[in-house]
Structures are given as C-alpha cells and as structure tokens.
Design a protein around this motif. Structure first.
Motif, mmCIF file in Angstrom:
data_model
loop_
_atom_site.group_PDB
_atom_site.id
_atom_site.type_symbol
_atom_site.label_atom_id
_atom_site.label_comp_id
_atom_site.label_asym_id
_atom_site.label_seq_id
_atom_site.Cartn_x
_atom_site.Cartn_y
_atom_site.Cartn_z
ATOM 1 N N LEU A 153 -19.423 14.546 31.503
ATOM 2 C CA LEU A 153 -18.588 14.917 30.358
ATOM 3 C C LEU A 153 -18.328 13.697 29.486
ATOM 4 O O LEU A 153 -18.494 13.748 28.249
ATOM 5 C CB LEU A 153 -17.253 15.506 30.847
ATOM 6 N N LEU A 154 -17.947 12.586 30.113
ATOM 7 C CA LEU A 154 -17.623 11.384 29.342
ATOM 8 C C LEU A 154 -18.842 10.889 28.576
ATOM 9 O O LEU A 154 -18.744 10.471 27.416
ATOM 10 C CB LEU A 154 -17.097 10.287 30.269
ATOM 11 N N PHE A 155 -19.999 10.964 29.214
ATOM 12 C CA PHE A 155 -21.246 10.561 28.566
ATOM 13 C C PHE A 155 -21.471 11.380 27.297
ATOM 14 O O PHE A 155 -21.819 10.848 26.237
ATOM 15 C CB PHE A 155 -22.402 10.767 29.549
ATOM 16 N N ASP A 156 -21.227 12.667 27.388
ATOM 17 C CA ASP A 156 -21.413 13.531 26.227
ATOM 18 C C ASP A 156 -20.372 13.235 25.143
ATOM 19 O O ASP A 156 -20.708 13.133 23.961
ATOM 20 C CB ASP A 156 -21.325 14.999 26.643
ATOM 21 N N LEU A 157 -19.127 13.068 25.548
ATOM 22 C CA LEU A 157 -18.068 12.800 24.568
ATOM 23 C C LEU A 157 -18.236 11.411 23.940
ATOM 24 O O LEU A 157 -17.754 11.160 22.840
ATOM 25 C CB LEU A 157 -16.682 12.911 25.227
ATOM 26 N N ALA B 225 -7.124 21.424 28.875
ATOM 27 C CA ALA B 225 -5.743 21.318 29.326
ATOM 28 C C ALA B 225 -5.838 21.044 30.822
ATOM 29 O O ALA B 225 -6.900 21.249 31.422
ATOM 30 C CB ALA B 225 -4.988 22.616 29.062
ATOM 31 N N ALA B 226 -4.755 20.580 31.428
ATOM 32 C CA ALA B 226 -4.830 20.257 32.852
ATOM 33 C C ALA B 226 -3.473 20.402 33.521
ATOM 34 O O ALA B 226 -2.434 20.257 32.873
ATOM 35 C CB ALA B 226 -5.352 18.830 33.045
ATOM 36 N N GLY B 227 -3.506 20.701 34.807
ATOM 37 C CA GLY B 227 -2.278 20.789 35.581
ATOM 38 C C GLY B 227 -2.616 20.839 37.058
ATOM 39 O O GLY B 227 -3.788 20.895 37.424
ATOM 40 N N PHE B 228 -1.568 20.803 37.895
ATOM 41 C CA PHE B 228 -1.834 20.862 39.333
ATOM 42 C C PHE B 228 -0.792 21.724 40.030
ATOM 43 O O PHE B 228 0.260 22.025 39.473
ATOM 44 C CB PHE B 228 -1.888 19.459 39.948
ATOM 45 N N ALA B 229 -1.113 22.132 41.259
ATOM 46 C CA ALA B 229 -0.189 22.929 42.071
ATOM 47 C C ALA B 229 -0.028 22.277 43.434
ATOM 48 O O ALA B 229 -0.996 21.772 44.008
ATOM 49 C CB ALA B 229 -0.734 24.347 42.239
ATOM 50 N N SER C 28 -9.943 5.899 22.546
ATOM 51 C CA SER C 28 -9.148 6.942 21.877
ATOM 52 C C SER C 28 -10.022 8.050 21.291
ATOM 53 O O SER C 28 -9.567 9.194 21.147
ATOM 54 C CB SER C 28 -8.286 6.326 20.782
ATOM 55 N N ILE C 29 -11.282 7.737 20.995
ATOM 56 C CA ILE C 29 -12.173 8.795 20.477
ATOM 57 C C ILE C 29 -12.417 9.837 21.568
ATOM 58 O O ILE C 29 -12.332 11.046 21.334
ATOM 59 C CB ILE C 29 -13.526 8.187 20.014
ATOM 60 N N ILE C 30 -12.702 9.354 22.774
ATOM 61 C CA ILE C 30 -12.911 10.272 23.898
ATOM 62 C C ILE C 30 -11.619 11.018 24.212
ATOM 63 O O ILE C 30 -11.613 12.237 24.409
ATOM 64 C CB ILE C 30 -13.413 9.499 25.146
ATOM 65 N N LYS C 31 -10.512 10.297 24.218
ATOM 66 C CA LYS C 31 -9.223 10.919 24.565
ATOM 67 C C LYS C 31 -8.881 12.057 23.592
ATOM 68 O O LYS C 31 -8.411 13.126 24.012
ATOM 69 C CB LYS C 31 -8.124 9.848 24.561
ATOM 70 N N ASP C 32 -9.150 11.865 22.306
ATOM 71 C CA ASP C 32 -8.884 12.917 21.314
ATOM 72 C C ASP C 32 -9.688 14.177 21.631
ATOM 73 O O ASP C 32 -9.194 15.299 21.524
ATOM 74 C CB ASP C 32 -9.254 12.440 19.899
ATOM 75 N N GLN C 33 -10.954 13.990 21.981
ATOM 76 C CA GLN C 33 -11.819 15.122 22.325
ATOM 77 C C GLN C 33 -11.289 15.853 23.558
ATOM 78 O O GLN C 33 -11.291 17.084 23.621
ATOM 79 C CB GLN C 33 -13.243 14.636 22.616
ATOM 80 N N LEU C 34 -10.869 15.067 24.556
ATOM 81 C CA LEU C 34 -10.329 15.668 25.783
ATOM 82 C C LEU C 34 -9.120 16.526 25.440
ATOM 83 O O LEU C 34 -8.986 17.653 25.919
ATOM 84 C CB LEU C 34 -9.929 14.576 26.786
#
Ligand SMILES: *Cc1c(COP(=O)(O)O)cnc(C)c1O
Length: 498
Positions: A332-336, A372-376, A361-367
């Motif tokens: 994913l990072l490679f693509d972004l 979205a993310a979360g955990f249980a 920050s360019i990658i972070k903006d795309q992410l």
C-alpha cells in the motif's frame, strides 16, 4: 504484466509465473505490478456475472502470461463444489445498513481458502510455463488457518510437497484437528516446541540458507511459499469485493455507481489490500475500515502516520489477527508513494533497525482520505458476538466481531451513512469455545468438535457440509520437534521421498 520489488530498482522485472514461484523479491521487498492495470472493470455487468467470471476478468488483467485455458481450468477447479455456497462468497443481510460478506464457505472454514484453493493451480501452471523440473516445496509456518488451507489446497497436486510447522499447543482444537486430518500423499504438519514467531523465524532462516538450498537443488527440489506475501494469493482476493458489490446491486439494496464501505478484520494486511486494489480497478469504495484486535499497531498507524512495532504482543481470541508486523502494508505504501522504492526501502530499514518509521505527509493525507481504523478488545469482541446474535439471530466468529465492533464505533463517531460490508473471515464454528461463551455467558465444558456440537445445540441450525465434514475426519498422531531440528526434519522428509 511485469512484477518488481517494492524496495528494489526497476531492472529486475519478473513475469507473473516467476513472481508466483518466487514469492518474495531477493531484496526482501514484495512483488508488485510495475504498472497497475489502467482499465476499470464493468461495474454495471457485475450483478449478472458468476463468481468464476469475475475472477477470470481479474486474473486476465494481472496474470496474462498464463494461457486463457490455464486460467479457466484453475478457476473451475478452485471454485467448484468444495464450496458450501454457489456464490462462493455469499452476502448476508442484517437489520441495519450493514451487510456481511461471508468468506468462510470453503473447505477449511476461513477466508484463506479463497486464495489457497486457486494458488496451487496457478503454481503448477507457472512451473509448466517456466519449464521447471524441480519439485516445489511449499514451506510454511502457521498460527492455524494458513497451514490448514495450504495443505487442503495443495493436497495431491503433482510436483508439489507441503511442509507446515505450527506451535505445539498454540493452535485452537479445531485447527489442530483440521491440520492432523488433512489427507494427501504430499502433506506434512509438524509441531514445534515454541511459539509462532519461533516457527516463522526458523522458516525464514531456512529459506535463506544458501548451502541448504543448493543441496536441495541438487536433489531436484526448490522452496516456494504460500504465505500472504505471495502475489498469487493477493490478486484472486480482489474478486470477492466485486462479487459483493454485484450481489448488493442484484438485491436492489444499492444502485450501480453507489459507494460502499468495507470493514476488514486485519492481520497481515492482505485482505484489505485486495480491497484497495479493487478500488483502484474502479469499484466505488468510500472507506476501507481497518479493524484490529488488541494488537492495534495499525490503528495507531492510521491515526498518527507512525508505524511502531515496539509494543507488547497479546494472544487474543482472534488469533489470526495477532500480529505486530503487517507485511502487506508495504505494498500500500509503495503505491501511495508513487512507486518510490527508495522511500519504502528507507521505511522498512528503519522498522528493522529502530522498530518504527513515520510516513510523510503526502502518504498520510491519502491514508486519511481512503481509510478509517479502529480496534476491539477481547471483551468487546465477546459483547459484539452477543449483540449481533441478539439483534439478528446471526452468529459471527471473533475475527468478524472485531470488524463489526469497529464498524459500529466508526458509524457512531462519524456521520457516514454509506452501506457497509463487514468482511466475515471465519465460520463461528471454527472458534466454538469463544462463541459459546459470548452468547451464553458461560464457558463451554467441552472443546473442539464437542464444543461445536454444544454450540449447535443452542443455535438449532443444521451444519453446512464443510462443518459436518470435520466430524468425519480421522486424525494422525502429532509429531513434535525442537525448532533447531526443523531443517534436519525437512532433509529427512525429502530424502525418504527421493
Ligand atoms: C488470516 C486471517 C485474517 C487476517 O487477514 P490478513 O489478510 O492477514 O489481514 C483475519 N481473519 C481470519 C479468520 C484469518 O484467517
């Protein structure tokens, strides 16, 4: 279609058969298309297409070094009547705007089957195309699901042999029964005295042991891998995202072109990455929701942009997601990063040397835009299994429950009304002890098959064929060795079959 490393220069390209046999690039990077296919898939046709037709379209884009006939035969054999559902990955309704995408109707009751039913056929075709005369040894360390699905997929495949190492006492009773019950003249599963990481570390060392590899080569063998870094596992998984979309249009729940979210219980990041690739191929996806258990390194990463593996490791009731280094994130990072191998190389070096890295920050903006993310926690997983059972009379497994919980949390805190698929990665009967306790509030006094039976006594629904089949398997005795004996054991195994 050519493949390259996420870390290396462009000059060492491989074709798809070579990439599938090789598994991992020499420089430690992951193999990715040099140029992503630019064509979009015809969304409007999806409702009329069978699962097999969708897979065919996708494989033709990525694996065009295989003949149409090789692809067709592989697909027919991989997605046939060993599946409990004609749709292969059917969808299930819920009372809300959320749906379940059931990926567990294959022979080993978890989503690994989607890829590992087809990989063996792609592998043997690849061996033919590349005119390799060596026997291919699939060497795998497993915490449960991959080993079983790999053995089942490669069972009796000519020119291949599977050797699986798993932690003694570290897999669930049902998983153990499945591994020791697989039949085939080319399958071995061996327990090691140690945990999954011990098995994984030693498997990686053996892969890179030059002397041992030369010795194997002389005797007509070579290693390959069936883990989720293999591009031959990743690409077929794109299909169920398209299939899910088509099924929802067909049911009249959405119109062609409407956006969907997918919430994915994530471990090594293979499943959710296939969703990202589906989006790149034109599937209207709004957010991919990355759901983690207490090993929430990815939740923190999506929040801060810093990947930090320096943290405690937890064994949870969603064992397939207990992981601190999610290998496929690299793709994913490679693509972004617009295929910037130098940058990815730097991040991955930092991860090994310092235990963490921070994306730009360019990658972070795309992410932020696409994910979205979360955990249980484990308690939240139990409560979620109970809540869904009460609300819908529907049983979910602990991994699916992680995604279900995170979806709810996300929908409560964001004003996002997009219909959402909760990707359901295992049958609840694969983890009967956890599911029984969640819905009754009491621990089950049995384990393994007996616990499955106890769970069914409450649910009062007939077993699917593949769950029923668990009861008809006879199992072999367990063989247990020290991790230091793994290489010697492989040698002996292969010598006896020379
Ligand atoms: C492997 C697995 C996962 C995690 O999938 P990744 O592709 O590794 O992210 C989730 N749930 C189950 C049941 C699994 O077997």
């Amino acid at each position: 279609m050519q493949y390259r490393s996420t870390r290396g220069p462009l000059d060492k390209n491989l074709n798809a058969p070579q990439a599938i046999i090789k598994g991992l690039a020499d420089d430690g990077g992951l193999l990715v298309p040099t140029k992503f296919p630019s064509s979009s898939l015809p969304i409007e046709n999806l409702p009329k297409m069978t699962y097999q037709q969708i897979v065919h379209l996708i494989l033709t884009l990525f694996f065009n070094d295989f003949t149409p006939d090789q692809l067709q035969k592989s697909i027919e054999q991989a997605y046939g009547d060993q599946w409990d559902s004609q749709q292969i990955t059917p969808i299930s309704n819920s009372h809300s705007n959320n749906y379940y995408l059931e990926l567990f109707h294959g022979p080993t009751l978890a989503f690994k089957d989607v890829a590992l039913q087809i990989l063996p056929y792609l592998m043997t075709s690849a061996v033919t195309i590349e005119q390799i005369s060596n026997k291919i040894i699939i060497l795998t360390a497993t915490s449960g699901d991959t080993g079983t699905a790999a053995m089942r997929g490669f069972s009796n495949q000519p020119g291949t042999q599977v050797i699986v190492f798993y932690p003694h006492g570290g897999v669930s009773p049902v998983q153990l029964k499945q591994m020791l019950g697989q039949r085939g003249n080319n399958l071995t599963a061996i327990a090691i005295e140690g945990n999954f990481d011990d098995a994984q570390t030693e498997v990686k060392r053996i892969f890179n042991d030059t002397v041992f590899n030369q010795q194997l080569q002389q005797n007509g063998y070579q290693f390959s891998s069936a883990n989720s870094m293999n591009i031959g596992r990743l690409i077929p998984q794109i299909a169920y995202y398209f299939s899910a979309y088509g099924q929802l249009v067909d049911k009249g729940k959405i119109k062609v072109g409407d956006d969907l979210n997918f919430a994915v219980p994530t471990g090594n990041f293979g499943d959710i990455l296939a969703g990202y690739y589906a989006k790149k191929l034109g599937l209207p996806i709004n957010k991919l929701i990355c759901a983690s258990d207490e090993n929430n390194v990815l939740t923190d990463f999506f929040k801060t942009g810093e990947y930090n593996r320096q943290r405690e490791f937890y064994l949870t009731n969603s064992p397939a997601m207990d992981i601190l280094v999610s290998s496929n994130l690299e793709r994913l990072l490679f693509d972004l990063a617009d295929n910037n191998a130098e940058l990815i190389s730097k991040y991955m070096d930092q991860l090994v040397q310092e235990g963490h890295y921070q994306v730009n920050s360019i990658i972070k903006d795309q992410l932020d835009r696409q994910f979205a993310a979360g955990f249980a926690t484990q308690d939240q997983v139990s409560q979620e299994i109970q809540r869904i059972y009460e609300a819908d009379g529907y049983l979910i497994d602990p991994h699916t429950a992680v995604a279900s919980f995170v979806t709810n949390q996300y929908q409560a805190s964001h004003n996002d009304k997009t219909p959402t698929f909760i990707v359901s990665t295992a049958s609840p009967y694969k983890f009967p002890e956890t599911v029984y306790k969640a819905i009754t509030g009491k621990p089950v006094s049995s384990s393994g098959l007996a616990a499955i039976q106890d769970l069914q006594n409450i649910i009062q629904q007939p077993f699917s064929n593949n769950v029923q089949a668990l009861f008809n398997q006879s199992i072999r005795a367990e063989q247990i060795i020290q991790p230091t004996k793994m290489e010697e054991t492989i040698s002996k195994l292969l010598t006896s079959t020379y």
